[in-house]
Write an enzyme that holds these catalytic residues in place. Sequence first.
Site, PDB file in Angstrom:
ATOM      1  N   HIS A 183     -57.085 -78.638 -11.380  1.00 32.67           N
ATOM      2  CA  HIS A 183     -55.860 -78.630 -10.573  1.00 32.67           C
ATOM      3  C   HIS A 183     -55.653 -77.238  -9.971  1.00 32.67           C
ATOM      4  CE1 HIS A 183     -54.867 -82.436 -12.465  1.00 32.67           C
ATOM      5  NE2 HIS A 183     -53.784 -82.539 -11.718  1.00 32.67           N
ATOM      6  N   HIS A 211     -53.169 -77.290 -20.265  1.00 37.60           N
ATOM      7  CA  HIS A 211     -54.169 -76.219 -20.251  1.00 37.60           C
ATOM      8  C   HIS A 211     -53.637 -74.968 -20.934  1.00 37.60           C
ATOM      9  CE1 HIS A 211     -57.276 -78.049 -17.755  1.00 37.60           C
ATOM     10  NE2 HIS A 211     -56.337 -78.487 -16.942  1.00 37.60           N
TER      11      HIS A 211
END
Length: 406
Positions: A136, A190
């Site tokens: 992303h 993350h």
Amino acid sequence: MEKIKKQNNIGSYSSDKDGEYKKFRFSKTSIRGFLLKEYEREVPIIVKIQSYRNKFLDFYFKMASILGEEVFFILALPISTWCVATQLGVELCVVLALTIGGGNILKNTFTLPRPPPNIVWTNTAHQKDHGLPSTHTASAFGLTFYFLIYTYFLFPTIGESFNISLLSMFFIVLFWSTSVMFSRLYNGHHTPMDVIAGLIVAITSILATTYQLRYFIEGMVLSETFLFGPMLYIAILSAILFFHPQANTGPTPAYPETGLVCGASLGSLISLWLHAQHPCPLMNQELLLLEANYDSIVSTIHSIPLLLHGSRILIGLVLVGIAKVFSKKFFFFAYDLVIRANTNNEQSQPITTVSFDPNKKIIVTPTIEAFSKLFVYTCVSFTIVSMPYLFYYLNIQTSADVTRYY
């Protein structure tokens, strides 16, 4: 930290195999071991970030995360292609393939875990692929900053037409991409190490495209021989998919996603090659004005820029959607025929099933799924970049369709 260590056992190598490679300082196993230790150290950082949660930030970062989805960018790419410049859309597809494809190769190589859901809160559905790097972050920074570089540095006349200063556009792009990056931390998907790795992938992809790949694309597009143009790129992408590392923890979405973004770049390049060999005709402005005098619809559309671009986007997206549906049906129909012609052996439960006969199911391996996405999104991006030909015949052509930058 006991719970965190337990999570790290997923996908890790046995201690025997680790010992086997200890003599190699830069082996995959030793690097992975180092990264796992860093992962354990950074999980509490995510917990600390999430201690500042509130309803506004929950909503904001949930929306920001969507702005980094590859599907969002694939839907947004037609706008760059149809409203700015055809070649810009093609080069953005290449950057998308580098950021997400390269990121997925690293994911499946090191198979690092994401923050453990039993310790870290997640704002959206838990991700099924591995952690490092954050694709992303890579795609958000890669695509937005390459858009800025293309329109304000490589071809500044495009940026001038936006009526937005370079500094203002820089802060818009920076705000967008950093929002996506921080959303991956806030949403619990993350660690800081993952998003930093994604940022490195983005910077590498931008530099590679700006200083090298765009000239490779130019040479390929201007090549009159199909063999040394698109066929070369097809061979490169096929090799990437054939040798793409598979996660030792089982199938993940990373491999098929690589097929998806490779297809997006392949179809756009094939179409751009056709543009170079058979340029889109330039609409005669005198004839257009004459026709507009007799056709109130054409006159109205061309008199309102927002309506003109809106009409192009609406028509284009409808046809792109049709291309996606039919290309997928065609691929699996052909695959179904080949499988049934060569074997009647019933295999285990497939990862993905597509059936034209309700009584029978076909087996789709990860490799077939990746190549199916390669085919489908080749057709999708080919349709996107080929739309200027249709826009010409519908009398809704703009300068974005015919301006060449190669």
